[in-house]
Design a protein around this motif. Structure first.
Motif, PDB file in Angstrom:
ATOM      1  N   TRP A   9     -72.069  23.193  79.595  1.00  0.00           N
ATOM      2  CA  TRP A   9     -73.103  22.338  79.952  1.00  0.00           C
ATOM      3  C   TRP A   9     -73.460  21.138  78.855  1.00  0.00           C
ATOM      4  O   TRP A   9     -73.294  21.746  78.340  1.00  0.00           O
ATOM      5  N   SER A  10     -73.688  20.087  78.902  1.00  0.00           N
ATOM      6  CA  SER A  10     -74.530  19.489  77.411  1.00  0.00           C
ATOM      7  C   SER A  10     -75.269  18.178  78.054  1.00  0.00           C
ATOM      8  O   SER A  10     -75.373  17.936  78.987  1.00  0.00           O
ATOM      9  N   PHE A  11     -75.911  18.205  76.135  1.00  0.00           N
ATOM     10  CA  PHE A  11     -76.949  17.415  76.712  1.00  0.00           C
ATOM     11  C   PHE A  11     -77.016  15.869  76.525  1.00  0.00           C
ATOM     12  O   PHE A  11     -77.891  14.893  76.804  1.00  0.00           O
ATOM     13  N   ARG A  12     -75.860  15.843  76.352  1.00  0.00           N
ATOM     14  CA  ARG A  12     -75.489  14.417  75.880  1.00  0.00           C
ATOM     15  C   ARG A  12     -74.856  13.420  76.940  1.00  0.00           C
ATOM     16  O   ARG A  12     -74.269  12.289  76.932  1.00  0.00           O
ATOM     17  N   SER A  13     -74.454  14.431  78.586  1.00  0.00           N
ATOM     18  CA  SER A  13     -73.349  13.843  79.451  1.00  0.00           C
ATOM     19  C   SER A  13     -74.157  13.897  80.751  1.00  0.00           C
ATOM     20  O   SER A  13     -74.912  14.564  80.860  1.00  0.00           O
ATOM     21  N   PRO A  14     -73.916  12.465  80.893  1.00  0.00           N
ATOM     22  CA  PRO A  14     -74.990  12.201  81.858  1.00  0.00           C
ATOM     23  C   PRO A  14     -74.030  13.006  83.498  1.00  0.00           C
ATOM     24  O   PRO A  14     -75.367  13.202  84.277  1.00  0.00           O
ATOM     25  N   TYR A  15     -73.243  13.026  83.303  1.00  0.00           N
ATOM     26  CA  TYR A  15     -72.685  13.985  84.581  1.00  0.00           C
ATOM     27  C   TYR A  15     -73.152  15.161  84.863  1.00  0.00           C
ATOM     28  O   TYR A  15     -73.393  15.614  85.505  1.00  0.00           O
ATOM     29  N   SER A  16     -73.652  15.759  83.459  1.00  0.00           N
ATOM     30  CA  SER A  16     -74.165  17.318  82.958  1.00  0.00           C
ATOM     31  C   SER A  16     -75.295  17.428  83.849  1.00  0.00           C
ATOM     32  O   SER A  16     -75.752  17.936  84.986  1.00  0.00           O
ATOM     33  N   TYR A  17     -76.599  16.251  83.517  1.00  0.00           N
ATOM     34  CA  TYR A  17     -77.595  15.819  84.762  1.00  0.00           C
ATOM     35  C   TYR A  17     -77.633  15.467  85.840  1.00  0.00           C
ATOM     36  O   TYR A  17     -78.513  15.935  85.912  1.00  0.00           O
ATOM     37  N   ASN A  35     -74.527  31.684  84.813  1.00  0.00           N
ATOM     38  CA  ASN A  35     -74.385  32.125  83.750  1.00  0.00           C
ATOM     39  C   ASN A  35     -73.834  30.662  82.639  1.00  0.00           C
ATOM     40  O   ASN A  35     -73.266  29.788  82.428  1.00  0.00           O
ATOM     41  N   ILE A  36     -75.478  30.352  82.262  1.00  0.00           N
ATOM     42  CA  ILE A  36     -75.519  29.324  81.525  1.00  0.00           C
ATOM     43  C   ILE A  36     -75.354  28.999  80.116  1.00  0.00           C
ATOM     44  O   ILE A  36     -75.840  30.031  78.859  1.00  0.00           O
ATOM     45  N   ARG A  37     -74.028  28.184  79.965  1.00  0.00           N
ATOM     46  CA  ARG A  37     -73.280  28.339  78.745  1.00  0.00           C
ATOM     47  C   ARG A  37     -73.360  26.895  77.702  1.00  0.00           C
ATOM     48  O   ARG A  37     -72.615  25.867  77.509  1.00  0.00           O
ATOM     49  N   PRO A  38     -74.621  26.411  77.501  1.00  0.00           N
ATOM     50  CA  PRO A  38     -74.542  24.955  76.361  1.00  0.00           C
ATOM     51  C   PRO A  38     -73.524  24.911  75.416  1.00  0.00           C
ATOM     52  O   PRO A  38     -73.408  26.277  74.745  1.00  0.00           O
ATOM     53  N   VAL A  39     -73.009  24.148  75.524  1.00  0.00           N
ATOM     54  CA  VAL A  39     -71.995  23.608  74.206  1.00  0.00           C
ATOM     55  C   VAL A  39     -72.112  22.110  73.642  1.00  0.00           C
ATOM     56  O   VAL A  39     -73.165  21.139  74.320  1.00  0.00           O
ATOM     57  N   TYR A  40     -71.721  22.199  72.676  1.00  0.00           N
ATOM     58  CA  TYR A  40     -72.553  20.580  72.071  1.00  0.00           C
ATOM     59  C   TYR A  40     -71.146  19.702  72.491  1.00  0.00           C
ATOM     60  O   TYR A  40     -69.844  20.253  72.856  1.00  0.00           O
TER      61      TYR A  40
END
Length: 217
Positions: A9-17, A35-40
């Motif tokens: 998941w990415s903070f810059r992805s609207p679809y992630s939101y 298992n939450i794995r944030p990525v760039y």
């Protein structure tokens, strides 16, 4: 038995939101945990990806994100500021980024503290909903963190003092993501199968049901 999945998941992805509220509801109602794995975002790890896109890719993307948010009933606006600094005229990304690395590290730290999905949900809403400008200023992030059940001062300290360790975790997640079957976000990996995109949520839940998904009691 509790079913488990990996979320890339990415903070810059609207679809992630757009997927977070459904995953939150899923985990609240059923015996399943992520298992939450944030990525760039790709804009940071492989910016050349966007250099080779047909111009129609970008125009369709901008149309689709607004339409999809409206379809899902979610408030939406392109963030102010963008989590990734970008030159829109040239569609290039400077190496120095003021927001995205720390945001991602905060997400990893929240996941380590057992509040990964609530943190992603609250912070992505802050960034993408359009309810506030300048989400990075004032106490906006602190309040979102508190709504996620975490202490902002403690989480910030981890992100600032352990940046190198957290970056290593992010990079390992990016390798694991490709091994699991895709490079984009949001991506769910479950039982050896990749589900790329928020529009694959229903298929993901269908697979969970095939594996014995049970309601929480």
């Amino acid at each position: 038995m509790t079913l488990a999945y990996d979320l890339y998941w990415s903070f810059r992805s609207p679809y992630s939101y757009m997927i977070t509220h459904r995953l939150t509801a899923l985990e609240r109602e059923f015996d399943v945990v992520g298992n939450i794995r944030p990525v760039y975002p790709l804009a940071v790890r492989t910016p050349e990806f966007f250099e080779t896109r047909d111009p129609l890719w970008f125009s369709y993307f901008m149309q689709d994100i607004h339409r999809e948010a409206a379809f899902l009933g979610l408030p939406f606006r392109w963030p102010i500021p963008d989590p990734v600094k970008m030159d829109f005229a040239t569609r290039t990304y400077p190496k120095e980024q003021p927001h995205i690395h720390r945001l991602t590290h905060l997400g990893v730290a929240a996941a380590e503290l057992g509040r990964g999905l609530p943190f992603l949900t609250q912070v992505s809403h802050l960034i993408w909903s359009g309810e506030v400008d300048n989400w990075h200023e004032g106490d906006h992030l602190a309040r979102a963190t508190e709504r996620a059940g975490l202490d902002w001062a403690a989480l910030s300290a981890i992100a600032d003092q352990e940046a190198d360790r957290l970056a290593t975790i992010v990079e390992a997640s990016q390798v694991a993501q490709r091994t699991a079957g895709h490079y984009g976000v949001p991506m769910i990996a479950f039982n050896g199968e990749a589900f790329f995109g928020q529009d694959r949520f229903d298929q993901f839940k269908w697979r969970l049901e095939q594996q014995g998904l049970k309601a929480r009691t």
